[in-house]
Design an enzyme around this catalytic site. Sequence first.
Site, short mmCIF file in Angstrom:
data_model
loop_
_atom_site.label_atom_id
_atom_site.label_comp_id
_atom_site.label_asym_id
_atom_site.label_seq_id
_atom_site.Cartn_x
_atom_site.Cartn_y
_atom_site.Cartn_z
N LYS A 80 0.82 -1.22 0.00
CA LYS A 80 0.00 0.00 0.00
C LYS A 80 0.86 1.27 0.00
CE LYS A 80 -4.14 -1.88 -0.03
NZ LYS A 80 -3.89 -3.28 -0.40
C1 PLP Z 1 -10.06 -2.46 -1.59
C2 PLP Z 1 -9.48 -3.21 -0.43
N1 PLP Z 1 -10.14 -3.24 0.74
C3 PLP Z 1 -9.65 -3.88 1.82
C4 PLP Z 1 -8.45 -4.53 1.76
C5 PLP Z 1 -7.95 -5.24 2.97
O1 PLP Z 1 -6.74 -4.70 3.40
P1 PLP Z 1 -5.81 -5.49 4.44
O2 PLP Z 1 -4.91 -6.36 3.63
O3 PLP Z 1 -5.07 -4.42 5.17
O4 PLP Z 1 -6.70 -6.27 5.32
C6 PLP Z 1 -7.71 -4.53 0.59
C7 PLP Z 1 -6.42 -5.23 0.52
O5 PLP Z 1 -5.69 -5.22 -0.38
C8 PLP Z 1 -8.23 -3.87 -0.55
O6 PLP Z 1 -7.57 -3.85 -1.70
#
Ligand code: PLP
Length: 396
Positions: free
Chosen positions: A191
């Site tokens: 990210k």
């Molecule tokens: C659009 C979106 N929402 C939520 C998430 C969840 O993130 P995390 O990996 O921090 O749980 C991601 C992960 O890539 C994502 O792309």
Amino acid sequence: MSENSNNEPFIPFFLPSISSEEEEAAIRVLRSGWLTTGKEALAFEEEFARFTGSPFALAVNSASSGLILAMDAMGIGPGTKILTTPYTFISTATSAMHLGADVVYADIEPKSYSIDPEKIEDALRRDKTIKAIVPVHIAGNVCDMNAIGSLAKRYGVKVIEDAAHSFPSRTPDGFAGTLGDAGVFSFYATKTITTGEGGMITVKDAETAARIRMMRSHGINRTIWDRYTAKGAAWKYDVTAEGWKFNLPDLLAAIGRVQLTKADDFFRKRSAIARRLTEAFSRFDFLETPPDSPGNAWHLYLIRIVPEKLTIGRDEFADKLQAAGLGISMHFIPHFEMTYIKNRYGISREDFPEASRKYEATISLPFWPDMTDDMVERIIRTVGEVGMRNYSRSAP
Ligand SMILES: Cc1ncc(COP(=O)(O)O)c(C=O)c1O
């Protein structure tokens, strides 16, 4: 870096920008004697809240757990539904399911990867059990939050922004993720700023923040840090709800604090690379360049091939880029392609023509702030060569 058939070094899909400052922050915590959630996490929350202008920021161990906590605090549970798009990562939807709620899907807009406000209104009119809209700012490109905000007001539902991709997307009304009732950011390894795994929730009122704080720590009514630092009765606590263990440890928060100080620099670099790619790709009629809202944080760079102009489809195009040494990815395989979702809701690609059209032709190119000019030029050259070599002579 390994080499491909052209004897050029492989360009990975993503490389985090980590320097000695993040290393020193991690060592500082390792030597401090306090590894779990404590003063570093508190400082990270304060600094993130200040950066985004949000009244409250709560650090969590992922955006996925952040979505569960934010939805829980917004009253999502059995008998309720959230409304989102199938064009997102799976946890946007499964977060609601973990709470015993259901998901209604609305298609995306023709001009972007964002949820279509017209489709939102259709769904809200039809289904009164929808209690929250969950817009997803794919790749950093901000959804139409004015339209979404007024629909939410008219139908009396909450807005929980999935801002996993959109730190720091600035709009005239504030940062994406601070425009609704709650926003959830991701600090996953790829990210825009990273703690390896981690996330942040932003909310507007003290009561919601208190619920999230409690639920991220087993439903216990005191934080670990408070129990440690309070004078006397350190062992005493009560449990008032069935919470989870979703806290962000100090070891990761300390890395996040350093990354936060670099967020604007990363943003400038990503924006400059995106501009260069878009300028170069605009010459190719076999490509569509990504949508770009003002202040787009540019987490990802998505291209859409124009299938009518090419003799090969997306998968073959992607394979050729990979063979030429580009680490590509795909955002996203829509939810209607997933066995679990298909079985649960009986939906298919025919129900979502725009999401299907995008999915069938989209590729994510290598993209990170410290990519060199040479890498960027090679990406342009490689995409151009693959397109020209497979250009359809009978193209309209
Ligand atoms: C659009 C979106 N929402 C939520 C998430 C969840 O993130 P995390 O990996 O921090 O749980 C991601 C992960 O890539 C994502 O792309």
